[in-house]
Write an enzyme that holds these catalytic residues in place. Structure first.
Site, short mmCIF file in Angstrom:
data_model
loop_
_atom_site.label_atom_id
_atom_site.label_comp_id
_atom_site.label_asym_id
_atom_site.label_seq_id
_atom_site.Cartn_x
_atom_site.Cartn_y
_atom_site.Cartn_z
N GLU A 71 50.88 -30.74 5.38
CA GLU A 71 51.52 -30.71 6.69
C GLU A 71 50.57 -30.04 7.65
O GLU A 71 50.12 -28.91 7.41
CB GLU A 71 52.81 -29.86 6.63
ZN LIG Z 1 56.62 -35.76 8.00
#
Ligand SMILES: [Zn+2]
Length: 420
Positions: free
Chosen positions: A389
């Site tokens: 992320e």
């Molecule tokens: Zn995502």
């Protein structure tokens, strides 16, 4: 805890609004994954149109990747825009994108509203040509104080003119930039394209093959399951670009391994300016057990068939996303895949090269398969896998570094590895 500070502006007074400004606490990461139904859910398409905002000001969502559902003039200096999701329930992270112009030069504020469903997440970008976007000046944007952890409104000062001004949540709109990047990669003799299916709206689902090896040991990389997550895409891009370089390390890697990459898992979602889902109204990253959606079905069939046809295996897989800050989601370190310890080693070695950086690594504490791509890669293919992320506002040079260093350290380890 990451905080973003918004300075107070005298300009607020001109809006007649009594909001004060504050430091906004940001979300810290993803909670437990819940198994949800992934058969098609109805979605609402936005009406593609020109919106008249009065006083000679116009807005439009008639472009690929746009999202704009309503425009309403509040007063002389304030125009409210409404941004709604494709369907619900949905992660409340609104994508927005539109263009505007006016008969005469004009200055006014835009108030972003999300129908009570979303919070303002993305710092606005603007463009004068629809291609090159930059952050708006920080003094032109503010988030009001609310009782919530995150504000439901955002205010942006714009200067309009007869020439179009594009406003968007990230600095690229639509699918064209991804197509162009793929075309560029395909110029290289060791890159080829494999069509694996079609999306609901008829877009070709494509995987690029990188390498000249025998498919005994393979890698899989995907990104943009969630349409607005551009920074994840950029990290994936930097990662792949290192692997296609004309360096001794990369040449050796490509003789030993084939890497498959699907840079845009959800092209329909991107083209339609979705907040998160595909055209089936589903969060694709919850469909890696049931495979009800064409995108997840096509990629998992491709991987399963590849293994069946070649007798080879996937040794590494990565899925790139975006959120508030940079986080690595990894598998339970007590569970062993095809190359135990590979992922933590690659993350640690690459992170050490960035001054003062301590990576945020969150290994899964469970040992059960879940509904995400990361879990499919690991539990079905025993590929050592991670979800990376990337922060929405992580500086671009840091994203570039992280993608590049991850690829370099991965190649170093994989090039040395002897497989039976
Ligand atoms: Zn995502």
């Amino acid at each position: 805890m990451k905080t973003i500070k918004f300075s107070c502006l005298l300009s607020l007074i001109s809006l007649g609004l009594l909001f004060s400004c504050k430091t906004v606490s940001q979300w810290e990461g993803q909670g437990p994954i819940q198994i949800i139904e992934t058969t098609d859910q109805p979605i609402t398409f936005q009406t593609k149109q020109k919106f008249e905002a009065g006083e000679g000001v116009y807005f439009s969502n008639e472009l690929e990747g746009a999202r704009l559902n309503g425009v309403k003039r509040i007063n002389d200096t304030l125009i409210q825009v409404t941004i709604l999701p494709e369907n619900q329930p949905i992660n409340p992270s609104p994508w927005y994108g539109f263009k505007l112009w006016s008969k005469e030069s004009n200055e006014f504020w835009i108030q972003f509203t999300y129908g009570g469903i979303g919070f303002h997440r993305y710092f606005p970008k603007f463009s004068r040509d629809g291609v090159n976007f930059v952050n708006v000046d920080s003094t032109d944007f503010f988030l009001p104080e609310t009782d919530e952890r995150r504000p439901e409104l955002g205010f942006l000062k714009v200067r309009s003119s007869p020439d179009s001004l594009w406003i968007a949540a990230q600095d690229r709109m639509g699918t064209a930039h991804v197509q162009q990047w793929k075309e560029d990669l395909l110029q290289k003799e060791f890159v080829s394209k494999i069509t694996i299916g079609k999306s609901k709206e008829g877009r070709t689902l494509e995987v690029l093959k990188i390498g000249e090896a025998d498919d005994k040991e393979m890698l899989m990389v995907i990104s943009m399951q969630h349409p607005p997550e551009l920074t994840g895409f950029l990290a994936m891009q930097a990662f792949i670009e290192e692997l296609v370089k004309d360096s001794p390390q990369a040449r050796k890697f490509r003789r030993k391994y084939n890497l498959y990459v699907m840079p845009q898992m959800n092209p329909d979602g991107v083209a339609n300016g979705h907040w998160r889902h595909n055209l089936g109204g589903i969060d694709l990253n919850r469909d890696w057990v049931n495979f009800n959606q064409p995108e997840t079905k096509a990629l998992s069939d491709f991987m399963d068939n590849k293994v069946k046809e070649t007798g080879g295996k996937f040794v590494f897989a990565a899925d790139f996303h975006s959120t508030w800050e940079d986080i690595f989601y990894t598998n339970n370190e007590e569970l062993e895949g095809n190359f135990p310890g590979l992922i933590p080693k690659v993350i640690k070695k690459s992170s050490k090269r960035i001054p003062d950086y301590v990576p945020n690594i969150r290994p899964n504490e469970g040992n059960q398969r879940s509904v995400t791509s990361n879990s499919y890669f690991f539990f079905v293919h025993q590929a050592e896998s991670m979800t990376f992320e990337v922060g929405d506002n992580t500086p671009r040079e840091i994203i570039q570094m992280k993608g590049q260093y991850l690829a370099e350290e991965l190649m170093k380890i994989l090039n040395k590895k002897k497989w039976n």
